[in-house]
Design an enzyme around this catalytic site. Structure first.
Site, PDB file in Angstrom:
ATOM      1  N   ASN A   1       0.869  -1.174   0.000  1.00 46.38           N
ATOM      2  CA  ASN A   1       0.000   0.000   0.000  1.00 46.38           C
ATOM      3  C   ASN A   1       0.907   1.227   0.000  1.00 46.38           C
ATOM      4  O   ASN A   1       1.480   1.573   1.032  1.00 46.38           O
ATOM      5  CB  ASN A   1      -0.891  -0.030   1.244  1.00 46.38           C
ATOM      6  CG  ASN A   1      -1.709   1.245   1.388  1.00 46.38           C
ATOM      7  OD1 ASN A   1      -1.781   2.057   0.462  1.00 46.38           O
ATOM      8  ND2 ASN A   1      -2.320   1.427   2.550  1.00 46.38           N
ATOM      9  N   TRP A   2       1.032   1.856  -1.164  1.00 48.15           N
ATOM     10  CA  TRP A   2       1.970   2.981  -1.290  1.00 48.15           C
ATOM     11  C   TRP A   2       1.381   4.305  -0.787  1.00 48.15           C
ATOM     12  O   TRP A   2       2.056   5.328  -0.815  1.00 48.15           O
ATOM     13  CB  TRP A   2       2.404   3.136  -2.743  1.00 48.15           C
ATOM     14  CG  TRP A   2       3.474   2.181  -3.155  1.00 48.15           C
ATOM     15  CD1 TRP A   2       4.073   1.214  -2.380  1.00 48.15           C
ATOM     16  CD2 TRP A   2       4.097   2.105  -4.442  1.00 48.15           C
ATOM     17  NE1 TRP A   2       5.024   0.552  -3.104  1.00 48.15           N
ATOM     18  CE2 TRP A   2       5.054   1.067  -4.379  1.00 48.15           C
ATOM     19  CE3 TRP A   2       3.939   2.800  -5.639  1.00 48.15           C
ATOM     20  CZ2 TRP A   2       5.853   0.731  -5.474  1.00 48.15           C
ATOM     21  CZ3 TRP A   2       4.727   2.458  -6.719  1.00 48.15           C
ATOM     22  CH2 TRP A   2       5.675   1.435  -6.635  1.00 48.15           C
ATOM     23  N   LYS A   3       0.113   4.305  -0.422  1.00 52.87           N
ATOM     24  CA  LYS A   3      -0.521   5.525   0.104  1.00 52.87           C
ATOM     25  C   LYS A   3      -0.247   6.702  -0.851  1.00 52.87           C
ATOM     26  O   LYS A   3      -0.309   6.521  -2.053  1.00 52.87           O
ATOM     27  CB  LYS A   3      -0.029   5.783   1.528  1.00 52.87           C
ATOM     28  CG  LYS A   3      -0.169   4.505   2.382  1.00 52.87           C
ATOM     29  CD  LYS A   3       0.064   4.709   3.839  1.00 52.87           C
ATOM     30  CE  LYS A   3      -0.131   3.355   4.551  1.00 52.87           C
ATOM     31  NZ  LYS A   3      -0.090   3.466   5.997  1.00 52.87           N
TER      32      LYS A   3
ATOM     33  N   HIS B   1      -9.540   1.394   4.275  1.00 58.12           N
ATOM     34  CA  HIS B   1      -8.297   1.543   5.047  1.00 58.12           C
ATOM     35  C   HIS B   1      -8.539   2.495   6.220  1.00 58.12           C
ATOM     36  O   HIS B   1      -9.313   3.447   6.105  1.00 58.12           O
ATOM     37  CB  HIS B   1      -7.191   2.083   4.138  1.00 58.12           C
ATOM     38  CG  HIS B   1      -5.853   2.047   4.803  1.00 58.12           C
ATOM     39  ND1 HIS B   1      -5.433   3.036   5.655  1.00 58.12           N
ATOM     40  CD2 HIS B   1      -4.878   1.109   4.775  1.00 58.12           C
ATOM     41  CE1 HIS B   1      -4.224   2.714   6.110  1.00 58.12           C
ATOM     42  NE2 HIS B   1      -3.871   1.554   5.599  1.00 58.12           N
TER      43      HIS B   1
ATOM     44  N   GLU C   1      -6.901   4.855   7.363  1.00 56.64           N
ATOM     45  CA  GLU C   1      -6.657   6.281   7.082  1.00 56.64           C
ATOM     46  C   GLU C   1      -7.860   6.904   6.373  1.00 56.64           C
ATOM     47  O   GLU C   1      -8.154   8.078   6.569  1.00 56.64           O
ATOM     48  CB  GLU C   1      -5.367   6.433   6.256  1.00 56.64           C
ATOM     49  CG  GLU C   1      -4.144   6.242   7.147  1.00 56.64           C
ATOM     50  CD  GLU C   1      -2.933   5.654   6.435  1.00 56.64           C
ATOM     51  OE1 GLU C   1      -2.878   5.687   5.193  1.00 56.64           O
ATOM     52  OE2 GLU C   1      -2.042   5.138   7.143  1.00 56.64           O
TER      53      GLU C   1
ATOM     54  N   GLU D   1      -5.788  -4.792  10.265  1.00 58.45           N
ATOM     55  CA  GLU D   1      -4.780  -3.766  10.504  1.00 58.45           C
ATOM     56  C   GLU D   1      -5.097  -3.031  11.805  1.00 58.45           C
ATOM     57  O   GLU D   1      -5.881  -2.071  11.794  1.00 58.45           O
ATOM     58  CB  GLU D   1      -4.743  -2.774   9.344  1.00 58.45           C
ATOM     59  CG  GLU D   1      -4.370  -3.399   8.016  1.00 58.45           C
ATOM     60  CD  GLU D   1      -3.695  -2.396   7.095  1.00 58.45           C
ATOM     61  OE1 GLU D   1      -2.617  -2.720   6.598  1.00 58.45           O
ATOM     62  OE2 GLU D   1      -4.239  -1.298   6.890  1.00 58.45           O
TER      63      GLU D   1
ATOM     64  N   GLY E   1       2.189   2.386  10.782  1.00 60.76           N
ATOM     65  CA  GLY E   1       3.160   3.475  10.670  1.00 60.76           C
ATOM     66  C   GLY E   1       3.793   3.866  11.992  1.00 60.76           C
ATOM     67  O   GLY E   1       4.454   4.904  12.091  1.00 60.76           O
TER      68      GLY E   1
ATOM     69  N   SER F   1       3.092  -2.053  10.339  1.00 59.72           N
ATOM     70  CA  SER F   1       4.538  -2.129  10.590  1.00 59.72           C
ATOM     71  C   SER F   1       5.154  -3.485  10.246  1.00 59.72           C
ATOM     72  O   SER F   1       6.037  -3.967  10.959  1.00 59.72           O
ATOM     73  CB  SER F   1       4.850  -1.729  12.036  1.00 59.72           C
ATOM     74  OG  SER F   1       4.457  -0.391  12.280  1.00 59.72           O
TER      75      SER F   1
ATOM     76  N   GLY G   1       2.784  -1.044   4.280  1.00 59.57           N
ATOM     77  CA  GLY G   1       2.865   0.374   3.927  1.00 59.57           C
ATOM     78  C   GLY G   1       4.314   0.794   3.753  1.00 59.57           C
ATOM     79  O   GLY G   1       4.956   0.511   2.741  1.00 59.57           O
ATOM     80  N   GLY G   2       4.847   1.442   4.777  1.00 59.48           N
ATOM     81  CA  GLY G   2       6.191   2.030   4.729  1.00 59.48           C
ATOM     82  C   GLY G   2       7.263   1.138   4.124  1.00 59.48           C
ATOM     83  O   GLY G   2       8.032   1.576   3.257  1.00 59.48           O
TER      84      GLY G   2
HETATM   85  P1  PGA Z   1       2.628   0.381   7.648  1.00 56.99           P
HETATM   86  O1  PGA Z   1       1.203   0.592   6.933  1.00 56.99           O
HETATM   87  O2  PGA Z   1       3.197  -0.909   7.097  1.00 56.99           O
HETATM   88  O3  PGA Z   1       3.444   1.588   7.243  1.00 56.99           O
HETATM   89  O4  PGA Z   1       2.392   0.313   9.104  1.00 56.99           O
HETATM   90  C1  PGA Z   1       0.337  -0.484   6.708  1.00 56.99           C
HETATM   91  C2  PGA Z   1      -0.939   0.019   6.086  1.00 56.99           C
HETATM   92  O5  PGA Z   1      -1.385   1.117   6.435  1.00 56.99           O
HETATM   93  O6  PGA Z   1      -1.551  -0.663   5.234  1.00 56.99           O
END
Ligand code: PGA
Length: 249
Positions: A9-11, A95, A97, A167, A173, A213, A234-235
């Site tokens: 997930n590159w956001k 998601h 966010e 999640e 994050g 994470s 994500g990250g």
């Molecule tokens: P993260 O994000 O790996 O940076 O914690 C995961 C996500 O939001 O899908």
């Protein structure tokens, strides 16, 4: 046997040039990898560059959201038809966010999910508790409620392609990963709820990914749990070497 899905997930990161550079480095690293499904979900404007770069490879491209209407006056939204026009079949829905910053609710998650499934997409539907809910001992209730509402009025036949991502919001994050045991326990609750709604056979095949994470250092311990059917990253998915290491957990 559930085939695992390792999804990025590159956001709101990367430009088209950075997207091409990622794939130039990433694809050779995973070219021989057949064990898992690999999916990369860039932001909308990077989709053409990602599709072009990944064309003919073992990496599928997905979107980060989709609207529930076929078309219309919905500024800033994207339809199933528009995704299919690009041959995009995966989409992240709900998601945290989106829920936290953009007014996404259990009900809009349900609408998006229903439309995505009806359109033949493979949705990765996100659920997870926030820290206060976990500390109040409400995790199980929250997960069951999110599942009940997300799956509302969806038939087991329509739901066939559904993927869930657990999640925990406190782990996204933050560098705080759920322990493999905590994640597996939550996955078991989600699987049980899916079984209650869609039947045991469906639940036995349902893929539930863990997100929050995930890093090369913790991926193999998480994937060692039978309940965990992949990862939403994500990250650590932004760097080709780090995402390839996760894919190869
Ligand atoms: P993260 O994000 O790996 O940076 O914690 C995961 C996500 O939001 O899908």
């Amino acid at each position: 046997m559930r085939i695992r899905v390792i999804a990025a997930n590159w956001k709101m990161y990367k430009t088209p040039d950075q997207t091409r550079a990622f794939f130039r480095e990433f694809l050779p690293l995973v070219a021989q990898h057949t064990r898992d499904e690999i999916v990369v979900c860039p932001s909308f404007l990077d989709l053409p560059a990602a599709l072009e770069s990944a064309n003919g490879s073992n990496v599928a491209i997905g979107a980060q959201n989709v609207h529930w209407k076929e078309e219309g006056a919905f500024t800033g939204e994207t339809s199933v038809k528009q995704l299919l026009a690009y041959d995009i079949h995966y989409v992240i829905i709900g998601h945290s966010e989106r829920r936290q910053y953009f007014g996404e609710t259990d009900d809009t998650v349900n609408l998006r999910l229903k439309t995505a499934l009806e359109g033949g997409l493979t949705p990765i539907c996100c659920v997870g508790e926030v820290l206060e809910e976990r500390e109040a001992g409400a995790t199980e209730d929250v997960l069951r409620r999110q599942c009940v509402r997300a799956f509302h009025a969806i038939s087991v036949k329509k739901a066939a392609k559904l993927i869930i991502a657990y999640e925990p919001v406190w782990a996204i994050g933050t560098g705080k990963t759920a322990t493999p045991e905590i994640a597996a326990e939550a996955h078991a609750v989600i699987r049980q709820e899916a079984g209650r709604i869609f039947g045991e056979e469906f639940a036995a095949h349902l893929r539930i990914l863990y997100g929050g994470s995930v890093k090369p250092e913790n991926a193999s311990a998480l994937m060692a749990q039978e309940e965990i059917d992949g990862a939403l990253v994500g990250g650590a998915s932004l760097d080709p070497k780090s995402f390839a290491a996760i894919v190869k957990y």
